[in-house]
Every structure is written in C-alpha cells, then in structure tokens.
Write a protein that holds these residues in place. Sequence first.
Motif, PDB file in Angstrom:
ATOM      1  N   VAL A 101       0.799  -5.115   2.748  1.00 42.74           N
ATOM      2  CA  VAL A 101      -0.496  -5.286   3.432  1.00 42.74           C
ATOM      3  C   VAL A 101      -1.063  -6.649   3.063  1.00 42.74           C
ATOM      4  O   VAL A 101      -0.633  -7.264   2.089  1.00 42.74           O
ATOM      5  CB  VAL A 101      -1.502  -4.166   3.044  1.00 42.74           C
ATOM      6  N   VAL A 123      -3.040   0.304  -3.709  1.00 36.67           N
ATOM      7  CA  VAL A 123      -2.272  -0.935  -3.516  1.00 36.67           C
ATOM      8  C   VAL A 123      -1.511  -1.311  -4.784  1.00 36.67           C
ATOM      9  O   VAL A 123      -2.104  -1.493  -5.849  1.00 36.67           O
ATOM     10  CB  VAL A 123      -3.207  -2.099  -3.104  1.00 36.67           C
ATOM     11  N   HIS A 168      -6.992  -3.111   0.157  1.00 35.62           N
ATOM     12  CA  HIS A 168      -6.680  -2.266   1.304  1.00 35.62           C
ATOM     13  C   HIS A 168      -6.798  -0.783   0.910  1.00 35.62           C
ATOM     14  O   HIS A 168      -6.144  -0.346  -0.022  1.00 35.62           O
ATOM     15  CB  HIS A 168      -5.241  -2.586   1.732  1.00 35.62           C
ATOM     16  N   THR A 169      -7.624  -0.010   1.613  1.00 35.68           N
ATOM     17  CA  THR A 169      -7.738   1.412   1.249  1.00 35.68           C
ATOM     18  C   THR A 169      -7.538   2.338   2.449  1.00 35.68           C
ATOM     19  O   THR A 169      -7.794   3.530   2.366  1.00 35.68           O
ATOM     20  CB  THR A 169      -9.131   1.717   0.639  1.00 35.68           C
ATOM     21  N   GLU A 170      -7.075   1.760   3.556  1.00 34.38           N
ATOM     22  CA  GLU A 170      -6.958   2.584   4.769  1.00 34.38           C
ATOM     23  C   GLU A 170      -5.778   3.543   4.699  1.00 34.38           C
ATOM     24  O   GLU A 170      -4.733   3.204   4.143  1.00 34.38           O
ATOM     25  CB  GLU A 170      -6.677   1.671   5.970  1.00 34.38           C
ATOM     26  N   ALA A 219       0.829  -1.216   0.000  1.00 34.63           N
ATOM     27  CA  ALA A 219       0.000   0.000   0.000  1.00 34.63           C
ATOM     28  C   ALA A 219       0.856   1.256   0.000  1.00 34.63           C
ATOM     29  O   ALA A 219       1.975   1.279   0.517  1.00 34.63           O
ATOM     30  CB  ALA A 219      -0.909   0.003   1.229  1.00 34.63           C
TER      31      ALA A 219
END
Length: 477
Positions: free
Chosen positions: A272, A311, A277-279, A224
Amino acid sequence: MFDIAIIGGGVIGGMLARQLSRYQLSVCLLEKESDVAMGATKANSGIVHGGYDPEPGTLKAKLNAEGVQKLYDVADEIHAPYRKNGSFVCAFGTPEEEATVRALYERGLVNGIKGLEILTGDEARALEPALSDKVSLVLHVTNAGIVCPYELTLAAIGNAMDNGVALKVEFAVSAIERTQKGFAVIAESGARVEAAYVVNCAGAYADRIAAMVGDDFFTIIPRAGEYMLLDKNEGARVSHTIFQVPSAEGKGVLVSPTVDGNLLTGPTAVKVGAPDHTETTPAGLETVARLAAKSVPSVNFRQVITSFSGVRASEKRGDFIIEPARSVQGMLHVAAIDSPGLTSCVAIADYAIELLREMGLATVEKADFNPVRENPHAFREMSDEEKDAYIKAHPAYGKIVCRCETVSEGEIRDAIRRNPPARDIDGVKRRTRSGMGRCQGGFCMPYVMRLIAEENGVAMERVTKKGADSYQLIGKL
Ligand SMILES: Cc1cc2nc3c(=O)[nH]c(=O)nc-3n(C[C@H](O)[C@H](O)[C@H](O)COP(=O)(O)OP(=O)(O)OC[C@H]3O[C@@H](n4cnc5c(N)ncnc54)[C@H](O)[C@@H]3O)c2cc1C
C-alpha cells in the motif's frame, strides 16, 4: 535533558522503554498518537512465532529464537495475557507443499528451535478435529503461542512508567537537531525534548525519522494485512493456530483463537502507499474467508464482529534493521520490524541496549527496579465468592458497564488512572475490553464517556473516541 528519547510507542519502543527502565537512566517515550500501541502493534495476528520461518543467519532468526522464551518470561512479570497453544503449518496434498513443511522443520532445527514435530494429516486432525480433510502433512510447533499485542505493549509501558520512564503522547516528531550534548527532538506542535541518545522505533514511519538526520540507507515498504474477527461463540473452533505453508507474500492466512476467546482469520498481504493505511476491502475480506475456509471449512463467517487492517513495515532486504545511524553519532535505528517483531520484541529491546552500550551508553542497574506490574485483570479472574467480597468493599466493581464483555465501572476507572492512563474511548476499550464485544460499544459507550469525563474533570463533549477531534457529542439538545 533525558539520557534517551525513544521515538514510537509501539511494542518495540514500549518494550525498549521497559527494558531500559531497570537502569539508572532518564528515558522519554515519544508517541505521535493520543495513545500508545496505535500502529502495527494494534492490528496484527498476535502470534508468538516458533522461529522456524526466518532464514538462518538473519537477525530475524536470531531474535525470534531468543525472543520466544524472553517474551513469555516478561509477559509473566507484567501480567500480559498469553497462551502457549502451539501452531500448525499445513500442506494440502501437493509434493511441493509437503516439501516446504519438511524444509521448515529442518530450518527450525538450524535456528535452534525445540519442540518441532511433523504430523500426518490424520495425526493433526486427532488433535484438531476441525482441520480440513485435505491437510496431508503438518509442522507442529509446540512452543508457539498467542498474545494480545496491545495489552502486552500497555503492560510494558505501564511497567516502564512505574519505574520512572516519561511518556509524551501527541508528540509527532517532525525534526531532529544536533545540540552540544546530543539531540533536540522537535514535535509538530513546537514541543521539544532534549536527549543524549535517540532511538528510532517509529514502525512504518522509521525511514521518515531516519531522513530527519540525513540517513537514507533503508526504505520502508508498507504492506497491509486485512483480518476478520469472529464472536466468542466461534472462539473454540480450533485450539491451535492454523497456518498454511508460507509463500513469497508471507506466512499466509491463519485461523487462530485469540487470548480473549475470539477467533481470528487473516491476514492478506498487499503493498500500500501509506504507512497509516487502515482500510479493509471487500476483495481482501473475501480472500481471507476463502483461504481460512481452506484450512478450517467449518468457520462460520456469519459470526464476524469486526474487520481491521494493519501495516507491516517491510524492507527490501527482508531482515530487521537494528543499527546505529550512519549520518550522526548517538542515534540508533530499530527499523523494518515486520513479522516476527512482536514475538522478538524483548530480544530486540535487549539487542538494542547492547548496541547502545557499544555506542557509549553507561547502564548501571537500579536498586529499586520493580519488574512486576500489578495484574489489571485480577477482578476478572476471581471466583464468584471472591468477587462478592471485593464488590462489598469496592462497589464500583459491582456496576457492569459493558454487558457483552462483563466489564465493571471499577475496572474502567482503574484503566483511566493506571499507567499509561486511558484518555479516550478506544483507550478504555483496549485496556478493559469494554466495547470489544458483539455490540462493539453500542450500549456501553455513553457510560464509558461519562466515566472519562468524570475522572478527568471535563465535559462529556470534550471526550474523544481516539484523540484529535474525534468528538462523539456536539452539545446539549
Ligand atoms: C498484518 C500484520 C500481522 C503481523 N503478525 C505478527 C505476528 O503474528 N507475530 C509477530 O511476531 N509479529 C507480527 N507482526 C509484526 C508486528 O506487528 C510488528 O513487528 C510490531 O508491531 C512492530 O512494532 P513497532 O513498535 O516497531 O511498530 P508500531 O507498532 O507501528 O509502532 C510505531 C509507533 O511509532 C509512532 N510514530 C510514527 N511516527 C512518529 C513520529 N513522527 N513521532 C512520534 N511517533 C511516531 C506510531 O504512531 C506508532 O505508534 C505483524 C504485523 C502486521 C502488520
């Protein structure tokens, strides 16, 4: 039955669809989300990399070098905005970093890159006054640029659709079966598409698609990168894209203007677990701020308007994997397309087509292929007098919906009607910039929702933010 089914509507699948649409072929693009450009293509730096970075002899080096001009040429045809702003790779006074700058220059020459020069810190500051006074040596890459990655993808897919490509969104491929004539590609919903050839452009999910036909010779390692985007009043802080010398973790944190006039800082590089995953995290964003300030100390982080994370679909070999499937005939993997995948997208698409030909695909040019996509931003680019005349004939262009970005009702209605049609609030945002400004949609969202509802003949309660069940209204009071 299609000739080719492409799995994945990112910049790679989208550009492949566009390049294939010049031939007498039936092509179908399959995307699991409610819109295209929703994976890595939505959240990256948007840099057209000069080509000095990849190891000579790799596919990355070849396709990056070929890809830069190809990208600019296609972007001109499909009216995808870009700017050749040039980039700096900076050393900060240590002999190791200065040696890296010189090594990158030499590597660039081996990769066949033109327009490279080495500048002293003072020469670089003469061009870029906000650069830190600690910068001692710079690789100046004059052919580098910036592009809006999702606009490029929307433009490529729009042009592909105008030339006959079929797009199926909310088609999450869950199985691939052999048939007598090729493949049946089956979605989670049970929907099915048959095609003679299948191309896997599924980004961070490409290894899962490969496993559906029994291929396990590559594994995607999701990494990420977190970013902070700053308001347009910081957009002119620098005019070049400012990199630091790269490390094993990647190209490092950059400070760059965007084509839309904002300032972008980031990304980090952290392994990650999940491909989606976008946090963003406090630690990640602090790292971005600290490293960006090292290059350009005056960046005003009080002007951050949003943060996001994307990502990278990395792989342990460190190179793109563009090769036929090993367990079945008729399928091609275009996988592990991490950076510089955006830069190389047209070259990657052309290379994939060469491989498909070797696999037996016949490519006969269409007489009526139209390489040009109408400019969706023609109104924005008019003079005040031209706008005035246009509004008289088209009154919806005189009603401003998004005040931060000055987007009119006419432009939003066009985005809902044009290929690929915007179906939800974020789809309108990516196509028109309505909701991208300082207030991030606080004022314009209800108006946008009404237009989507009207254009599609549905109730406002059925309008979503980004497909699935992301409804914004639950009923009337
Ligand atoms: C942080 C970061 C910074 C980067 N910076 C740059 C840069 O500055 N310059 C540059 O050249 N490159 C850059 N890159 C690389 C670039 O973003 C990628 O190479 C490019 O976006 C990859 O496009 P793609 O189409 O392969 O993948 P994606 O955009 O991820 O598209 C894959 C698509 O497949 C779909 N999909 C997945 N599984 C399925 C399924 N089962 N069924 C149907 N559809 C499916 C996904 O929803 C997605 O839309 C960066 C990447 C990241 C993450």
